[in-house]
Design a protein around this motif. Sequence first.
Motif, PDB file in Angstrom:
ATOM      1  N   CYS A 120       9.802  44.000  30.243  1.00  0.00           N
ATOM      2  CA  CYS A 120       9.130  43.427  29.242  1.00  0.00           C
ATOM      3  C   CYS A 120       9.470  42.294  28.308  1.00  0.00           C
ATOM      4  CB  CYS A 120       8.648  44.717  28.143  1.00  0.00           C
ATOM      5  SG  CYS A 120       7.701  46.051  28.520  1.00  0.00           S
ATOM      6  N   LEU A 121      10.827  42.650  28.548  1.00  0.00           N
ATOM      7  CA  LEU A 121      11.776  41.294  27.883  1.00  0.00           C
ATOM      8  C   LEU A 121      11.624  40.078  28.627  1.00  0.00           C
ATOM      9  CD1 LEU A 121      14.869  43.267  26.433  1.00  0.00           C
ATOM     10  CD2 LEU A 121      12.882  42.314  25.131  1.00  0.00           C
ATOM     11  N   GLY A 122      11.689  40.392  30.012  1.00  0.00           N
ATOM     12  CA  GLY A 122      11.521  39.096  30.919  1.00  0.00           C
ATOM     13  C   GLY A 122      10.123  38.440  30.872  1.00  0.00           C
ATOM     14  N   VAL A 123       9.003  39.377  30.827  1.00  0.00           N
ATOM     15  CA  VAL A 123       7.719  38.755  30.723  1.00  0.00           C
ATOM     16  C   VAL A 123       7.419  38.034  29.193  1.00  0.00           C
ATOM     17  CG1 VAL A 123       5.331  39.607  30.593  1.00  0.00           C
ATOM     18  CG2 VAL A 123       6.862  40.277  32.526  1.00  0.00           C
ATOM     19  N   ALA A 124       7.842  38.878  28.165  1.00  0.00           N
ATOM     20  CA  ALA A 124       7.336  38.505  26.862  1.00  0.00           C
ATOM     21  C   ALA A 124       8.559  37.774  25.998  1.00  0.00           C
ATOM     22  CB  ALA A 124       6.787  39.539  26.106  1.00  0.00           C
ATOM     23  N   ALA A 125       9.469  37.279  26.700  1.00  0.00           N
ATOM     24  CA  ALA A 125      10.327  36.735  25.900  1.00  0.00           C
ATOM     25  C   ALA A 125      10.061  35.586  25.105  1.00  0.00           C
ATOM     26  CB  ALA A 125      11.755  36.210  26.866  1.00  0.00           C
ATOM     27  N   ASP A 126       9.344  34.743  25.289  1.00  0.00           N
ATOM     28  CA  ASP A 126       8.606  33.796  24.563  1.00  0.00           C
ATOM     29  C   ASP A 126       7.675  34.043  23.360  1.00  0.00           C
ATOM     30  OD1 ASP A 126       9.979  31.939  26.150  1.00  0.00           O
ATOM     31  OD2 ASP A 126       8.304  31.226  27.316  1.00  0.00           O
ATOM     32  N   ASP A 127       7.378  35.419  23.462  1.00  0.00           N
ATOM     33  CA  ASP A 127       6.414  35.710  22.476  1.00  0.00           C
ATOM     34  C   ASP A 127       7.027  36.835  21.346  1.00  0.00           C
ATOM     35  OD1 ASP A 127       3.935  34.631  23.713  1.00  0.00           O
ATOM     36  OD2 ASP A 127       4.332  36.013  25.246  1.00  0.00           O
ATOM     37  N   LEU A 128       8.070  37.492  21.679  1.00  0.00           N
ATOM     38  CA  LEU A 128       8.666  38.350  20.854  1.00  0.00           C
ATOM     39  C   LEU A 128       9.929  37.704  20.101  1.00  0.00           C
ATOM     40  CD1 LEU A 128       9.087  41.546  23.273  1.00  0.00           C
ATOM     41  CD2 LEU A 128       7.453  41.153  21.404  1.00  0.00           C
ATOM     42  N   ASP A 129       9.928  38.160  18.697  1.00  0.00           N
ATOM     43  CA  ASP A 129      10.956  37.722  17.886  1.00  0.00           C
ATOM     44  C   ASP A 129      12.110  38.764  18.017  1.00  0.00           C
ATOM     45  OD1 ASP A 129       9.864  35.383  16.914  1.00  0.00           O
ATOM     46  OD2 ASP A 129       8.318  37.038  15.971  1.00  0.00           O
ATOM     47  N   ILE A 130      11.885  39.948  18.377  1.00  0.00           N
ATOM     48  CA  ILE A 130      12.800  41.123  18.184  1.00  0.00           C
ATOM     49  C   ILE A 130      12.672  42.194  19.546  1.00  0.00           C
ATOM     50  CG2 ILE A 130      13.906  43.039  16.610  1.00  0.00           C
ATOM     51  CD1 ILE A 130      11.555  41.801  14.762  1.00  0.00           C
ATOM     52  N   ALA A 131      13.840  42.505  20.109  1.00  0.00           N
ATOM     53  CA  ALA A 131      13.594  43.648  20.865  1.00  0.00           C
ATOM     54  C   ALA A 131      13.825  44.856  20.101  1.00  0.00           C
ATOM     55  CB  ALA A 131      14.609  43.323  22.090  1.00  0.00           C
ATOM     56  N   THR A 132      12.849  45.745  20.335  1.00  0.00           N
ATOM     57  CA  THR A 132      12.759  47.032  19.407  1.00  0.00           C
ATOM     58  C   THR A 132      12.723  48.284  20.532  1.00  0.00           C
ATOM     59  OG1 THR A 132      10.325  46.949  19.427  1.00  0.00           O
ATOM     60  CG2 THR A 132      11.590  46.031  17.611  1.00  0.00           C
ATOM     61  N   HIS A 133      13.559  49.283  20.088  1.00  0.00           N
ATOM     62  CA  HIS A 133      13.753  50.488  20.926  1.00  0.00           C
ATOM     63  C   HIS A 133      13.846  51.787  20.076  1.00  0.00           C
ATOM     64  CE1 HIS A 133      14.583  51.665  25.036  1.00  0.00           C
ATOM     65  NE2 HIS A 133      15.829  52.232  24.522  1.00  0.00           N
ATOM     66  N   HIS A 134      13.682  52.805  20.779  1.00  0.00           N
ATOM     67  CA  HIS A 134      13.764  54.223  20.168  1.00  0.00           C
ATOM     68  C   HIS A 134      14.807  55.081  20.860  1.00  0.00           C
ATOM     69  CE1 HIS A 134       9.163  53.934  18.833  1.00  0.00           C
ATOM     70  NE2 HIS A 134       9.949  53.006  18.123  1.00  0.00           N
ATOM     71  N   VAL A 135      15.839  55.551  20.311  1.00  0.00           N
ATOM     72  CA  VAL A 135      16.732  56.219  20.863  1.00  0.00           C
ATOM     73  C   VAL A 135      17.204  57.332  19.936  1.00  0.00           C
ATOM     74  CG1 VAL A 135      19.138  56.389  21.576  1.00  0.00           C
ATOM     75  CG2 VAL A 135      17.799  54.235  21.820  1.00  0.00           C
ATOM     76  N   TYR A 136      17.073  58.481  20.679  1.00  0.00           N
ATOM     77  CA  TYR A 136      17.355  59.674  19.946  1.00  0.00           C
ATOM     78  C   TYR A 136      18.714  60.584  20.578  1.00  0.00           C
ATOM     79  CZ  TYR A 136      13.176  59.739  16.911  1.00  0.00           C
ATOM     80  OH  TYR A 136      12.133  59.388  16.258  1.00  0.00           O
ATOM     81  N   PRO A 137      19.311  61.183  19.792  1.00  0.00           N
ATOM     82  CA  PRO A 137      20.487  61.994  20.343  1.00  0.00           C
ATOM     83  C   PRO A 137      19.974  63.078  21.229  1.00  0.00           C
ATOM     84  CG  PRO A 137      20.500  62.606  18.145  1.00  0.00           C
ATOM     85  CD  PRO A 137      19.388  61.606  18.292  1.00  0.00           C
ATOM     86  N   SER A 138      20.818  63.187  22.622  1.00  0.00           N
ATOM     87  CA  SER A 138      20.418  64.181  23.483  1.00  0.00           C
ATOM     88  C   SER A 138      20.424  65.664  22.981  1.00  0.00           C
ATOM     89  CB  SER A 138      21.234  64.130  24.828  1.00  0.00           C
ATOM     90  OG  SER A 138      21.094  62.891  25.334  1.00  0.00           O
ATOM     91  N   GLY A 139      21.591  65.905  22.154  1.00  0.00           N
ATOM     92  CA  GLY A 139      21.838  67.133  21.477  1.00  0.00           C
ATOM     93  C   GLY A 139      21.698  66.961  19.864  1.00  0.00           C
ATOM     94  N   VAL A 140      22.449  67.101  19.039  1.00  0.00           N
ATOM     95  CA  VAL A 140      22.615  67.056  17.777  1.00  0.00           C
ATOM     96  C   VAL A 140      23.718  66.189  17.143  1.00  0.00           C
ATOM     97  CG1 VAL A 140      21.639  69.354  17.346  1.00  0.00           C
ATOM     98  CG2 VAL A 140      24.103  68.786  17.138  1.00  0.00           C
ATOM     99  N   SER A 141      24.505  65.522  18.110  1.00  0.00           N
ATOM    100  CA  SER A 141      25.206  64.473  17.836  1.00  0.00           C
ATOM    101  C   SER A 141      24.801  63.068  17.463  1.00  0.00           C
ATOM    102  CB  SER A 141      26.555  64.399  18.831  1.00  0.00           C
ATOM    103  OG  SER A 141      27.493  63.402  18.411  1.00  0.00           O
ATOM    104  N   ALA A 142      25.198  62.300  16.289  1.00  0.00           N
ATOM    105  CA  ALA A 142      24.486  61.205  16.321  1.00  0.00           C
ATOM    106  C   ALA A 142      25.095  59.931  17.096  1.00  0.00           C
ATOM    107  CB  ALA A 142      24.646  60.861  14.497  1.00  0.00           C
ATOM    108  N   SER A 143      26.315  60.491  17.235  1.00  0.00           N
ATOM    109  CA  SER A 143      27.214  59.357  18.235  1.00  0.00           C
ATOM    110  C   SER A 143      26.733  59.204  19.467  1.00  0.00           C
ATOM    111  CB  SER A 143      28.841  59.821  18.431  1.00  0.00           C
ATOM    112  OG  SER A 143      28.768  61.071  18.931  1.00  0.00           O
ATOM    113  N   ASP A 144      25.934  60.140  19.882  1.00  0.00           N
ATOM    114  CA  ASP A 144      25.186  60.055  21.421  1.00  0.00           C
ATOM    115  C   ASP A 144      24.203  58.988  21.325  1.00  0.00           C
ATOM    116  OD1 ASP A 144      24.711  60.965  23.669  1.00  0.00           O
ATOM    117  OD2 ASP A 144      22.757  61.697  23.305  1.00  0.00           O
ATOM    118  N   VAL A 145      23.838  58.373  19.933  1.00  0.00           N
ATOM    119  CA  VAL A 145      22.708  57.289  19.946  1.00  0.00           C
ATOM    120  C   VAL A 145      23.394  55.939  20.167  1.00  0.00           C
ATOM    121  CG1 VAL A 145      21.274  56.060  18.508  1.00  0.00           C
ATOM    122  CG2 VAL A 145      21.113  58.320  18.310  1.00  0.00           C
TER     123      VAL A 145
END
Length: 204
Positions: A137-162
């Motif tokens: 997606c970043l390769g195809v839409a690099a000229d159209d996007l201003d920001i790369a956005t992403h969703h990451v949650y921890p695998s368990g309960v540790s915030a450092s995993d993010v």
Amino acid sequence: FIWLMVEPEQDVFDWSLYDRIVRDANARGLKIYATIAATPAWATAGEPAVGVPRHVDDWWDICYRAAARYRGQVAAWGMWNEPNLRQFWAGTRWEYQNVILRPGARAVHSADSTALVGGPELAHLSSADWDLWLQSCLGVAADDLDIATHHVYPSGVSASDVTDKLEAGGDYPWDPPSVREVIQDAGWWGRPFWLSETGAESAE
């Protein structure tokens, strides 16, 4: 920003909910990041909410109308929610890139030159090929996007995993890469990256 709620029938609009949200958020000095998603039944041959729009012009139209209506009031717009998960997007990666991501970004920029556009808003799950999706997606839409956005949650309960998932790759060649590695390989390094969705249990 739920398209099927705003335009339940073609060219029949109800902006009242989002008018209130935008007004109240701005009154409190909040900057708004609004993700547009969810296809109305009339606009798809597939399942409502997740189906691919039948005509790209319909998607372009709602993105343009939304950005024009809230020009100067919504700081950034996201293009769909976690399209690499079937429960949110029933189409292919190619369809997402060419029906949603690029046309939607261009519509927003046409309506409000001050607004930023983010994507691809992926769920960070190896089972959903997040790394292939992000690099493509970043390769195809690099000229159209201003920001790369992403969703990451921890695998368990540790915030450092993010942050580990963002910064540190696996120890073995078959382990998934870090987000840093993917955006570097995609040629996005040095451009804006937002972690636009995350969370950890408060008990931790």
